[in-house]
Motif scaffolding. Structure first.
Motif: not given
Lengths: 438, 438
Positions: B222-223, B225-227, B229-231
Motif C-alpha cells: 500500500q505504501s 502504491s502511494l509512493a 502516486d506521488a511520483l
C-alpha cells in the motif's frame, strides 16, 4: 571513531554549533562512548541520568557511577529517581513504555529549566536494526521499518550510523568504563534472541550488511516521504475537517484504485485495529461504527466520520471496550472497574455485573422503541422499557435522556436507576465488573 | 487446504473462471501440491516442465517423474530441455538468472502457441519471506520488500498466502509424491541459512509471525502504491520526455524538500549504482556524466538528461565501463574483450592495450584542440594530433569524425588508425584488453 563522528555531526547536525546539549547517559556502553566523544568537542554538555529504580542496588550503583564520573570530569549533571513500577501500574502501561514516557518527559523539562537546546540519546545502528526486526516480527507497516529518527524536535541521535562493534572498539581503545544498561529490560529477551540468533547470520550472509542496511533505511525513508506526499496531495480531496471531527468522502475515496491504501494511511495515527472491518466499512450499512481505543469511525451515508469516542452526544452511541476505565457520554461520566469485590448493598450509582455474561464492546445509548429488560428484583421477569419509564413516572425529557448500558442489544443497566437481573452479579460471581455513574 | 485455496481463488482470481491454465511444475513439493489442487478444480490445465539439465541424471529423473504423472492422470504436458550453463555463459548471467529468463520466456511462448490464458507458479508464503530477507540482507528499497506479485501479466501465483508447513501437511495427508526442487539451486545456500537459522527464531518470537508478515507485506504494498502516486503526480512536473531522452528540471526538482527521494524513484528503473554521485549531480558542474550499464545521466545547465548510453552522436562522448562488451557510437561499433591472448601482427581494426594502465570508464570522443598522443612505433615520442592528421592526409571531414578511445584525457587509440605507445600491450603484458572496430 572520533573523526567519523565529527564528520557526521558537521554533515547532519551543523545546527548544533554553539548549542547547549543534554546527554542522556544511562551508564551503559553506548551512552558512555557518546559522552566520551562529546567531551572532546566544543559543546557545552550536561549529563542527564534517570534512575528508574527497577533493579535495586544495581540501579543505585549506576547512578553512583555516573555521579562520580561527572564530578571527576567536572560536567554538570542532573539525576532523577523515578518510581517506575508505580507509574506503570497507575498509567496502565508496560514498564518499558512507562520508563520511556518518564524519561522523555523529564528530558523536556530539563531542557526548559536549564535552558539547554537539544537532548542527545545514544541509539546506534544495531539498535535500529533490532527495532526493524522486532517490528517485522510483530507485523508492521512502512513506518515501522524506517528506523529511529536521527532528529525529532529537541531529541537528537548522533550515534545512529555507528555499529555496536565500532562503539565497543572505541571504548576498549580508550579504556572507557561502563555498566550494563538497564533501560530496555522489558524487551531484553526479544533483543537478545535477535542479537544472538538472527543478526549474526544476516551479517554472515553479507559482510557489509550493516552498511547496506543503512542504505535500505534511507531508501525506505524516501519511499515513506513520497507516500506522505501522496497522502497530503490526495488526502486533501477526500478528507475534510468539520469542527471536532473528520469526514471522509466515500465517493471520492472509492474513485482511487488503491483507496484502501489511502484509508489505511489516513487512519493509522488513530490506532484502529480491526483493519479488515475498516476495509469493508465504505460498503457497509449506514450507522455501522468501528472503535479504536480513543477514536471511532462511523459510516454515515456517503461519509466516514472520524471522531473522538468520548465526544458522543445523547441520541448517538458510545462504546465501552474491555480495557476502558472511563466512558464520557454527553455530560455524564461512567467509571469502569474490573475484578472488584462484591458489595451487597449498593448505591443507585453503582451496578455490579457478571463479567462472563458481558459481550464487549458494551454499548451506551438512549432508549429505542421496543426495548425491554428484566429489572433486578423481579426474578427475571421481562418488562417493556416504556412501561418501566411510565411506572417510574419519567417525564418525556427524562425518558429521552436516560442512558442505557447494553451488551449487544440486551440492556445491562438503566444507568443510575435499575440493573438487569440477567447480568447482575451475586456473591458467587467469580469476575465482577463494576460500572459507576460519577 | 483445498477449501482455503478455493476461497482464495474466488476472492483474488475470479478472472480465472473458464480459462486455460499452464502450471509450471518442477516436480518439487510446492508445484506437485499446486498440481494436485488444480486437478480437483474445473480448470483446463496443462503442465509445463523445464529440464535445465543442471544436475545430470537427477534433472532427467525429475522430467521422467513428471512425464509419468502427466500420463497417469492424462494431463497434457510440455517439456523443454535447456542448455542452461551455455546460455548463462553466453548471456553473462548467473545460472539462476539465466534459468529464470529461459523459464519465463518459454512459458510466454507456450501460452501463445497453445492458446492458454495464464501460467501459474507455485511460489508460497515462505518463498516470499525468504525473498524479503534475502533482499534485506543485500540492501534494498521498498520495492524489494513488497513481496512477489500474486498476479503480473499472464503469470499468476495462487499459492502465495500458504505456508510451506500447510503445503507439506497437505502433501502428507494426500500421499502426494515429489522430488527435490532444483530450480533455485544457486541461491540455495542463502535460502537454507535463512530457512534454518533465521526464520525459526522469528517464528519463535511470534507464533503467528507468518500471518503478521502477510499483513506487513500488504501494508508495504500500500505504501508503495502511494509512493507511486506521488511520483506520478509530482514527477509530471519535473520530468519531460524529449525524443529518446528524458529531461529533469533541476530548478523544479530542488523545490521539493525531499527531492533526493524523487530522484531515486525516477532513476531506479535505470539501474544506476553511484547513488551518492547522483545526489550531488544537481549541484555539479555542467557536463558531468554518471553512467549505468545501459543509461547515462548528464548534468546540462538546468537539466539532468537521461539517455541510453549507446545513443551517443559524434561530437558527444561515450563511456566504456569495465564490464562492457560493446560500445556503439554514431554508426560505429566497438567490441571490447578482456583477458585475450597477445597477437603480434594485428589488423588496423584491433588494438590490444595493457589493462593495468587503463582508467575506467574509458571515454570515446572526437578530437579536441591541443590533443596529442605517442604514436605506436615511434618509441614514445609525443605528437600533436592535428600534426598527425595532417601527415596522414586526413580531410577536414575525416578529422572531425575520427573516433578516439581515451583513458582519462590520454589518447589510447586513434580508432582504426594508430595505437598509443604508452598503452600498447606487449608479449609480456599480464592482462590484455582488446578493442576492435567492427
Amino acid at each position: 571513531m572520533l573523526t567519523p563522528f565529527k564528520n557526521h555531526l558537521s554533515k547532519h547536525f551543523a545546527f548544533l554549533e554553539g548549542k547547549k546539549i543534554l546527554l542522556a547517559i544511562s551508564g551503559g556502553l553506548d551512552s558512555m562512548v557518546m559522552l566520551h566523544l562529546f567531551q572532546q568537542l566544543p559543546y557545552a554538555i550536561t549529563i542527564a541520568h534517570c534512575n528508574f529504580q527497577l533493579r535495586g542496588i544495581e540501579s543505585d550503583g549506576d547512578e553512583e557511577f555516573i555521579r562520580e564520573y561527572a564530578q571527576k570530569h567536572t560536567i554538570p549533571i542532573a539525576v532523577s529517581r523515578f518510581d517506575t513500577e508505580a507509574f506503570a501500574t497507575d498509567s496502565k502501561q508496560s514498564i518499558q513504555l512507562a520508563a520511556r514516557e518518564l524519561r522523555y518527559t523529564w528530558f523536556q523539562e530539563l531542557l526548559r529549566e536549564k535552558q539547554l537546546d537539544y537532548c542527545a540519546t545514544a541509539h546506534h545502528l544495531d539498535d535500529n536494526l533490532e527495532t526493524f526486526l522486532i517490528n517485522l516480527t510483530r507485523g508492521t507497516g512502512l513506518e515501522g521499518l524506517t528506523g529511529i529518527p536521527k532528529h525529532n524536535g529537541a531529541i537528537i541521535r548522533p550515534l545512529l550510523p555507528f555499529s555496536r562493534d565500532a562503539i565497543l572498539t572505541y571504548a576498549t581503545k580508550h579504556g572507557i568504563e561502563w555498566r550494563e544498561d538497564s533501560s530496555n529490560a522489558s524487551d531484553k529477551y526479544l533483543r537478545n534472541k535477535l542479537r544472538h540468533d538472527v543478526i549474526p547470520t544476516l551479517k554472515s550472509l553479507n559482510p557489509s550488511f550493516l552498511d547496506s542496511f543503512q542504505d535500505t533505511l534511507l531508501h525506505l525513508q524516501q519511499s515513506q516521504s513520497l507516500a506522505d506526499d501522496a497522502l497530503a496531495i490526495v488526502g486533501k480531496e477526500i478528507l475534510q475537517r468539520e469542527g471536532d471531527q473528520y469526514k471522509i468522502d466515500i465517493v471520492q475515496l472509492r474513485r482511487l484504485p488503491n483507496y484502501k491504501a489511502y484509508l489505511y494511511q489516513i487512519l493509522k495515527p488513530f490506532h484502529f485495529k480491526a483493519w479488515n472491518d475498516i476495509c469493508k466499512l465504505p460498503e457497509s450499512q449506514s450507522g455501522k461504527v468501528i472503535y479504536a481505543k480513543e477514536y471511532q469511525l462511523l459510516k454515515d451515508r456517503d461519509f466516514l466520520i472520524l471522531s473522538l469516542r468520548n465526544n458522543v452526544n445523547v441520541g448517538e452511541e458510545a462504546a465501552i471496550l474491555e480495557d476502558d476505565t472511563i466512558c464520557n457520554i454527553d455530560n455524564h461520566k461512567l467509571q469502569l472497574m474490573d475484578s472488584v469485590a462484591y458489595t451487597p448493598v449498593k448505591q443507585k450509582e453503582i451496578f455490579q455485573a457478571d463479567k462472563e455474561k458481558l459481550k464487549f464492546p458494551l454499548v451506551v445509548r438512549t432508549w429505542n422503541e421496543g426495548d425491554y429488560f428484566c429489572p433486578a428484583g423481579m426474578k427475571g421477569q421481562k418488562k417493556k422499557l416504556s412501561k418501566f419509564f411510565k411506572d417510574e413516572k419519567f417525564t418525556m425529557n427524562e425518558k429521552q435522556n436516560q442512558l442505557l448500558v447494553c451488551s449487544g442489544n440486551e440492556i445491562v443497566w438503566v444507568v443510575g436507576v435499575r440493573g438487569d437481573h440477567r447480568f447482575e452479579a451475586t456473591a458467587d460471581t467469580p469476575k465482577i465488573y463494576q460500572i459507576q455513574l460519577l
